[in-house]
Enzyme design. Structure first.
Site, mmCIF file in Angstrom:
data_model
loop_
_atom_site.group_PDB
_atom_site.id
_atom_site.type_symbol
_atom_site.label_atom_id
_atom_site.label_comp_id
_atom_site.label_asym_id
_atom_site.label_seq_id
_atom_site.Cartn_x
_atom_site.Cartn_y
_atom_site.Cartn_z
ATOM 1 N N SER A 1 0.905 -1.304 -0.072
ATOM 2 C CA SER A 1 -0.118 0.243 0.117
ATOM 3 C C SER A 1 0.931 1.280 -0.084
ATOM 4 C CB SER A 1 -0.690 -0.052 1.207
ATOM 5 O OG SER A 1 -1.380 1.135 1.349
ATOM 6 N N THR A 2 0.476 2.144 -0.535
ATOM 7 C CA THR A 2 0.998 3.640 -0.636
ATOM 8 C C THR A 2 0.160 4.578 0.052
ATOM 9 O OG1 THR A 2 2.281 2.981 -2.766
ATOM 10 C CG2 THR A 2 2.074 5.438 -2.009
ATOM 11 N N ARG A 3 -1.045 4.758 -0.769
ATOM 12 C CA ARG A 3 -2.092 5.751 -0.333
ATOM 13 C C ARG A 3 -2.588 5.534 1.145
ATOM 14 N NH1 ARG A 3 -1.215 6.054 -5.220
ATOM 15 N NH2 ARG A 3 -0.747 4.080 -5.126
ATOM 16 N N THR A 4 -2.897 4.154 1.278
ATOM 17 C CA THR A 4 -3.733 3.847 2.478
ATOM 18 C C THR A 4 -2.754 3.642 3.701
ATOM 19 O OG1 THR A 4 -5.199 2.488 1.055
ATOM 20 C CG2 THR A 4 -5.255 1.946 3.652
ATOM 21 N N ARG B 1 -5.533 -4.383 6.213
ATOM 22 C CA ARG B 1 -5.541 -4.740 4.781
ATOM 23 C C ARG B 1 -5.713 -6.074 4.798
ATOM 24 N NH1 ARG B 1 -3.423 -1.468 -0.568
ATOM 25 N NH2 ARG B 1 -5.165 -0.078 0.071
ATOM 26 N N HIS C 1 -13.381 -1.043 -0.188
ATOM 27 C CA HIS C 1 -12.449 -0.286 0.361
ATOM 28 C C HIS C 1 -13.216 1.040 0.566
ATOM 29 C CE1 HIS C 1 -8.592 1.476 0.241
ATOM 30 N NE2 HIS C 1 -8.436 1.375 -1.010
ATOM 31 N N GLN D 1 -11.373 4.496 0.716
ATOM 32 C CA GLN D 1 -11.095 5.184 -0.575
ATOM 33 C C GLN D 1 -12.617 5.687 -0.907
ATOM 34 O OE1 GLN D 1 -8.398 4.711 -2.784
ATOM 35 N NE2 GLN D 1 -9.612 6.532 -3.936
ATOM 36 N N ASN E 1 -13.243 -4.537 -5.782
ATOM 37 C CA ASN E 1 -13.512 -4.044 -4.496
ATOM 38 C C ASN E 1 -14.115 -2.575 -4.475
ATOM 39 O OD1 ASN E 1 -10.982 -3.597 -5.209
ATOM 40 N ND2 ASN E 1 -9.927 -4.507 -3.639
ATOM 41 N N ASP F 1 -9.976 1.476 -12.507
ATOM 42 C CA ASP F 1 -9.016 0.872 -11.476
ATOM 43 C C ASP F 1 -8.374 0.049 -12.341
ATOM 44 O OD1 ASP F 1 -7.600 0.090 -9.175
ATOM 45 O OD2 ASP F 1 -9.426 -0.829 -8.306
ATOM 46 N N MET G 1 -4.475 -6.927 -6.676
ATOM 47 C CA MET G 1 -3.596 -7.757 -5.991
ATOM 48 C C MET G 1 -4.087 -9.088 -5.471
ATOM 49 S SD MET G 1 -1.998 -4.716 -3.472
ATOM 50 C CE MET G 1 -3.517 -3.857 -3.087
ATOM 51 N N CYS H 1 -8.516 5.413 -8.498
ATOM 52 C CA CYS H 1 -8.048 5.394 -7.009
ATOM 53 C C CYS H 1 -6.606 5.258 -6.951
ATOM 54 C CB CYS H 1 -8.684 4.324 -6.137
ATOM 55 S SG CYS H 1 -8.238 2.426 -7.115
ATOM 56 N N LEU H 2 -5.756 4.829 -7.940
ATOM 57 C CA LEU H 2 -4.722 4.496 -7.884
ATOM 58 C C LEU H 2 -3.938 3.217 -7.154
ATOM 59 C CD1 LEU H 2 -3.155 8.405 -7.730
ATOM 60 C CD2 LEU H 2 -3.883 7.169 -9.541
ATOM 61 N N ARG I 1 -7.633 11.105 0.363
ATOM 62 C CA ARG I 1 -7.612 9.665 1.199
ATOM 63 C C ARG I 1 -7.099 10.412 2.786
ATOM 64 N NH1 ARG I 1 -6.883 4.795 -0.634
ATOM 65 N NH2 ARG I 1 -7.142 4.429 1.522
HETATM 66 N N1 CP Z 1 -5.961 3.380 -3.534
HETATM 67 C C1 CP Z 1 -5.289 2.716 -2.571
HETATM 68 O O1 CP Z 1 -5.552 2.178 -1.646
HETATM 69 O O2 CP Z 1 -3.950 2.710 -2.860
HETATM 70 P P1 CP Z 1 -2.750 2.237 -2.042
HETATM 71 O O3 CP Z 1 -2.921 0.398 -2.337
HETATM 72 O O4 CP Z 1 -1.438 2.698 -2.329
HETATM 73 O O5 CP Z 1 -3.092 2.118 -0.404
HETATM 74 N N1 NVA Z 2 -8.536 -3.085 -6.982
HETATM 75 C C1 NVA Z 2 -7.108 -2.915 -6.436
HETATM 76 C C2 NVA Z 2 -7.313 -1.566 -5.661
HETATM 77 C C3 NVA Z 2 -6.068 -1.150 -5.168
HETATM 78 C C4 NVA Z 2 -6.005 -0.119 -4.336
HETATM 79 C C5 NVA Z 2 -6.698 -4.067 -5.688
HETATM 80 O O1 NVA Z 2 -7.291 -4.782 -5.034
HETATM 81 O O2 NVA Z 2 -5.492 -4.305 -5.878
#
Ligand code: CP
Ligand code: NVA
Length: 327
Positions: free
Chosen positions: A57-60, A108, A135, A138, A173, A239, A244, A281-282, A308
């Site tokens: 994760s970066t943003r979360t 997560r 999520h 988000q 998600n 998205d 993942m 959402c990136l 976020r």
């Molecule tokens: N959008 C989002 O949740 O990004 P991360 O996976 O980087 O947290």
């Molecule tokens: N749908 C993506 C969102 C990542 C923030 C995932 O679950 O990997």
């Protein structure tokens, strides 16, 4: 039992509105005076919030750690290689132990049942930081972004009724919680997925049930034709095509999603509204959106990313500081 935030479905339309309004208020006050108001600064002083993340994760991570610090608490990041969970210890034992020493758990996970079980056994609030189904953090940020871009701030409702969102891509998600949040707030959402990648029937029922709690619910439309979803849309959103945990299917998915890349030509062909905006959402990959759209003037992705942080502060305030009372 503590109140948990596992999905936007856990919130009434009024509660979602309040969370977004509070996020907006925090953003405005904190950015304008460049400091955290006294009332928030020590809300979690002396407390630890555990962040158990089994995926990257970066943003979360950055937004949640930052939000905990802003409220005076100490974030404790526990990646999958840091703790015994999953290798040497059960989820039950982990939930009992971590919750006995912390004020909340931000988790997560892979399967949604993991975060649901964590919540079941935890004595402190659990906040879902992404599962394979939802999520919520988000979507609080996304609704804030939609409100900022599309609205004047109005009275108690956010005034989002009638806005149309087009989701072009995978049924995942982020979409599920977005569809729940959108329809709860009276926004319509049109979803275009390739054949074989539709919203699962059980999730469609969850979305429709959630919408039915709204005074004026938005509608969910589904199609396999991107242009059909785009017609009259105010917002185009997507998205990754490979979430993942789905990496093994990458080649198959890239093939199945051919023709689903969001481009200006696609938006034009589909008949999006004149002033459509682009959200994501990136993290972003070039296959799902062209560089031109992603880096162009319609894109609000970096504002959405920054939001976020404000969403995380709002959620922690409600679920941890105020123990689930959304005021
Ligand atoms: N959008 C989002 O949740 O990004 P991360 O996976 O980087 O947290
Ligand atoms: N749908 C993506 C969102 C990542 C923030 C995932 O679950 O990997």
């Amino acid at each position: 039992a503590p109140r948990h935030l596992l999905s936007i479905a856990d919130l009434t339309p009024a509660e979602l509105t309040t969370l977004v309004r509070n996020a907006h208020r925090h953003k405005t006050t904190i950015t304008s005076v460049n400091e955290i108001p006294l009332s928030l600064r020590s809300a979690l002083a002396g407390k630890t919030v555990a962040m158990t993340f089994s995926k990257r994760s970066t943003r979360t991570r950055v937004s949640t750690e930052g939000a905990i610090a802003a409220l005076g608490g100490s974030p404790m990041f526990l990646g999958k290689d840091d703790i015994q969970l999953g290798v040497n210890e059960s989820l039950y034992d982990t939930a009992r132990i971590i919750s006995s020493m912390t004020a909340a758990i931000v988790a997560r996970v892979g399967p949604h049942s993991d975060v649901a079980d964590l919540a079941k056994y935890s004595s402190v609030p659990v906040i879902n930081a992404l599962s394979d189904l939802y999520h919520p953090l988000q979507i609080i940020a996304d609704v804030l972004t939609i409100a900022e871009v599309n609205l004047s701030s109005s009275s108690t409702s956010l005034g989002l009724e009638g806005i149309k969102i087009a989701w072009i891509g995978d049924a995942n998600n982020v979409l599920f919680d977005l569809a729940i949040g959108a329809t709860k707030l009276g926004m319509d959402i049109s979803v275009a997925t390739p054949n074989g990648y539709e919203i699962p029937e059980a999730m469609r029922a969850v979305i429709n049930q959630a919408a039915s709690t709204a005074p004026k619910p938005g509608k969910l439309f589904e199609t396999t034709v991107p242009e059909e979803a785009i017609k009259d849309a105010d917002i185009l959103v997507t998205d990754t095509w490979v979430s993942m945990g789905q990496e093994e299917d990458t080649a198959k998915r890239l093939k199945a999603f051919e023709g689903f890349q969001i481009t200006s030509e696609l938006a034009k062909r589909g008949g999006a509204k004149e002033n459509w905006t682009f959200m994501h959402c990136l993290p972003r990959h070039p296959e799902e959106v062209s560089n031109e759209v992603f880096h162009g003037p319609r894109s609000v992705v970096f504002r959405e990313g920054e939001n976020r942080l404000w969403a995380a502060i709002s959620a922690l305030e409600a679920f941890v500081v105020n123990k689930g009372k959304i005021l």
